[in-house]
Motif scaffolding. Structure first.
Motif, PDB file in Angstrom:
ATOM      1  N   MET A   1       0.847  -1.192   0.000  1.00 33.82           N
ATOM      2  CA  MET A   1       0.000   0.000   0.000  1.00 33.82           C
ATOM      3  C   MET A   1       0.886   1.247   0.000  1.00 33.82           C
ATOM      4  O   MET A   1       1.786   1.381   0.832  1.00 33.82           O
ATOM      5  N   VAL A   2       0.640   2.150  -0.939  1.00 34.70           N
ATOM      6  CA  VAL A   2       1.442   3.359  -1.065  1.00 34.70           C
ATOM      7  C   VAL A   2       0.984   4.383  -0.028  1.00 34.70           C
ATOM      8  O   VAL A   2      -0.209   4.653   0.110  1.00 34.70           O
ATOM      9  N   ALA A   3       1.945   4.942   0.703  1.00 36.25           N
ATOM     10  CA  ALA A   3       1.613   5.935   1.723  1.00 36.25           C
ATOM     11  C   ALA A   3       1.173   7.230   1.063  1.00 36.25           C
ATOM     12  O   ALA A   3       1.635   7.578  -0.030  1.00 36.25           O
ATOM     13  N   PRO A   4       0.269   7.985   1.704  1.00 41.05           N
ATOM     14  CA  PRO A   4      -0.126   9.288   1.162  1.00 41.05           C
ATOM     15  C   PRO A   4       1.086  10.202   1.020  1.00 41.05           C
ATOM     16  O   PRO A   4       2.068  10.075   1.753  1.00 41.05           O
ATOM     17  N   LYS A   5       0.990  11.135   0.093  1.00 43.44           N
ATOM     18  CA  LYS A   5       2.110  12.032  -0.187  1.00 43.44           C
ATOM     19  C   LYS A   5       2.536  12.812   1.055  1.00 43.44           C
ATOM     20  O   LYS A   5       3.730  12.975   1.325  1.00 43.44           O
ATOM     21  N   TYR A   6       1.570  13.289   1.841  1.00 39.18           N
ATOM     22  CA  TYR A   6       1.926  14.083   3.018  1.00 39.18           C
ATOM     23  C   TYR A   6       2.716  13.243   4.016  1.00 39.18           C
ATOM     24  O   TYR A   6       3.625  13.742   4.691  1.00 39.18           O
ATOM     25  N   GLN A   7       2.387  11.949   4.097  1.00 41.11           N
ATOM     26  CA  GLN A   7       3.103  11.068   5.022  1.00 41.11           C
ATOM     27  C   GLN A   7       4.528  10.830   4.540  1.00 41.11           C
ATOM     28  O   GLN A   7       5.460  10.765   5.348  1.00 41.11           O
ATOM     29  N   GLU A   8       4.714  10.707   3.228  1.00 42.11           N
ATOM     30  CA  GLU A   8       6.060  10.554   2.676  1.00 42.11           C
ATOM     31  C   GLU A   8       6.921  11.769   3.022  1.00 42.11           C
ATOM     32  O   GLU A   8       8.091  11.627   3.398  1.00 42.11           O
ATOM     33  N   ILE A   9       6.336  12.960   2.884  1.00 37.80           N
ATOM     34  CA  ILE A   9       7.080  14.182   3.208  1.00 37.80           C
ATOM     35  C   ILE A   9       7.413  14.213   4.696  1.00 37.80           C
ATOM     36  O   ILE A   9       8.547  14.514   5.094  1.00 37.80           O
ATOM     37  N   ALA A  10       6.424  13.882   5.532  1.00 37.15           N
ATOM     38  CA  ALA A  10       6.650  13.875   6.977  1.00 37.15           C
ATOM     39  C   ALA A  10       7.711  12.846   7.356  1.00 37.15           C
ATOM     40  O   ALA A  10       8.580  13.116   8.199  1.00 37.15           O
ATOM     41  N   ASP A  11       7.670  11.673   6.730  1.00 35.58           N
ATOM     42  CA  ASP A  11       8.651  10.625   7.037  1.00 35.58           C
ATOM     43  C   ASP A  11      10.062  11.083   6.682  1.00 35.58           C
ATOM     44  O   ASP A  11      11.017  10.832   7.426  1.00 35.58           O
ATOM     45  N   ARG A  12      10.200  11.766   5.543  1.00 38.26           N
ATOM     46  CA  ARG A  12      11.530  12.220   5.128  1.00 38.26           C
ATOM     47  C   ARG A  12      12.063  13.282   6.093  1.00 38.26           C
ATOM     48  O   ARG A  12      13.230  13.246   6.491  1.00 38.26           O
ATOM     49  N   LEU A  13      11.203  14.205   6.490  1.00 38.11           N
ATOM     50  CA  LEU A  13      11.625  15.226   7.448  1.00 38.11           C
ATOM     51  C   LEU A  13      11.937  14.605   8.807  1.00 38.11           C
ATOM     52  O   LEU A  13      12.898  14.989   9.475  1.00 38.11           O
ATOM     53  N   ARG A  14      11.125  13.613   9.212  1.00 38.91           N
ATOM     54  CA  ARG A  14      11.371  12.944  10.492  1.00 38.91           C
ATOM     55  C   ARG A  14      12.713  12.220  10.470  1.00 38.91           C
ATOM     56  O   ARG A  14      13.455  12.222  11.462  1.00 38.91           O
ATOM     57  N   ASP A  15      13.032  11.594   9.345  1.00 36.25           N
ATOM     58  CA  ASP A  15      14.328  10.922   9.222  1.00 36.25           C
ATOM     59  C   ASP A  15      15.472  11.930   9.353  1.00 36.25           C
ATOM     60  O   ASP A  15      16.500  11.640   9.978  1.00 36.25           O
ATOM     61  N   GLN A  16      15.292  13.108   8.771  1.00 37.13           N
ATOM     62  CA  GLN A  16      16.330  14.134   8.861  1.00 37.13           C
ATOM     63  C   GLN A  16      16.475  14.635  10.299  1.00 37.13           C
ATOM     64  O   GLN A  16      17.591  14.919  10.754  1.00 37.13           O
ATOM     65  N   ILE A  17      15.357  14.717  11.011  1.00 40.23           N
ATOM     66  CA  ILE A  17      15.411  15.115  12.421  1.00 40.23           C
ATOM     67  C   ILE A  17      16.091  14.027  13.247  1.00 40.23           C
ATOM     68  O   ILE A  17      16.949  14.296  14.084  1.00 40.23           O
ATOM     69  N   GLY A  18      15.716  12.771  12.986  1.00 42.22           N
ATOM     70  CA  GLY A  18      16.298  11.664  13.739  1.00 42.22           C
ATOM     71  C   GLY A  18      17.788  11.503  13.507  1.00 42.22           C
ATOM     72  O   GLY A  18      18.534  11.128  14.418  1.00 42.22           O
ATOM     73  N   SER A  19      18.252  11.789  12.297  1.00 43.28           N
ATOM     74  CA  SER A  19      19.671  11.633  11.971  1.00 43.28           C
ATOM     75  C   SER A  19      20.513  12.820  12.413  1.00 43.28           C
ATOM     76  O   SER A  19      21.744  12.745  12.420  1.00 43.28           O
ATOM     77  N   GLY A  20      19.843  13.917  12.774  1.00 42.87           N
ATOM     78  CA  GLY A  20      20.577  15.115  13.163  1.00 42.87           C
ATOM     79  C   GLY A  20      20.816  16.073  12.018  1.00 42.87           C
ATOM     80  O   GLY A  20      21.387  17.157  12.221  1.00 42.87           O
TER      81      GLY A  20
END
Length: 255
Positions: A1-20
């Motif tokens: 199941m493909v995630a909604p576009k807004y969730q993809e954007i949020a996931d990418r930003l969250r990854d950037q926050i998590g990685s520093g």
């Protein structure tokens, strides 16, 4: 199941926050920048920012932009300390359900993987961040509703080449297996906290917006070292954690 576009954007930003890559206090890219970068609509970008806001990761300041929040540093309150060992150290240390469920918890998903230890996992297991660990993940339903996520982390030098690397239930039980491997559990500590759910947790629990998850971090020890970290994750409005100690009359015990 493909995630909604807004969730993809949020996931990418969250990854950037998590990685520093996006540190506390950093400003996120502006709405126009995110729209251009992700080829998304303004509403989609705003939904992504709203999701991160609900998860307690960012805050929007009028006229200034959206900024990464400093993670909360909780204080520790010691509820109790019991020096007596468990009656049977080989019994499961999972927290039992005492009511008012009409059925036993059912495991609906079980995954095993090897992955680098996050900083928080490494701290508990006294290993270096990035060292490989075996992670055993499961999800449980209770009375046909999502009940709990369980993630157990084992140092690679303990788990490698054992049944802990195999999906499914450990036949003799994890505590017995660890003891047979020379790592008998002598006790554990529980740390209980609350936070907003991440995307997989939100998808699993489907809670109302703003509902936190309750996380119990249980670190198990042999006489020499930490041997396991287990995280029990519950939807905050569907669990009540009870601690009992001493000779409580039967009629007053939790049931």
């Amino acid at each position: 199941m493909v995630a909604p576009k807004y969730q993809e954007i949020a996931d990418r930003l969250r990854d950037q926050i998590g990685s520093g890559a996006l540190a506390p206090g950093d400003r996120l890219p502006s709405e126009p920048e995110l729209i251009a970068e992700h080829q998304a609509s303004r509403n989609t970008v705003r939904l992504a920012i709203a999701l991160l806001t609900n998860q307690g990761l960012v805050v929007t300041r009028q006229g200034l932009g959206t900024f990464v929040l400093e993670p909360a540093k909780p204080f520790t309150a010691l509820l109790s300390r019991v020096d007596m060992p468990p009656t049977n150290q080989y019994e499961s240390t999972a927290m039992p359900v005492v009511g008012p469920a009409e059925s036993e918890p059912q495991t609906v998903r079980f995954l095993v993987e090897s992955a680098p230890a996050s900083a928080s996992v490494a701290e508990k297991l006294e290993i270096a961040a990035g060292d490989p660990v075996i992670i055993r993940r499961s999800q449980q339903y209770l009375d046909d509703a999502p009940w709990m996520i369980i993630n157990s982390y084992f140092p690679m030098d303990i788990a490698s080449g054992t049944a802990l690397e195999q999906a499914g239930k450990v036949e003799q039980g994890t505590n017995r297996l660890l003891a047979d491997l020379g790592h008998e559990q002598v006790g554990f500590t529980d740390e209980i906290g609350a936070r907003m759910p991440d995307t997989p947790e939100f998808d699993y629990f489907q809670p109302p917006t703003g509902t936190p998850v309750i996380v119990v971090n249980r670190t198990s020890y042999s006489s020499e070292r930490p041997i396991r970290l287990t995280r029990y994750i519950y939807r905050g409005d569907r669990v009540r954690l009870v601690h009992e100690q001493g000779r409580i009359p039967e009629k007053y015990r939790t049931a």
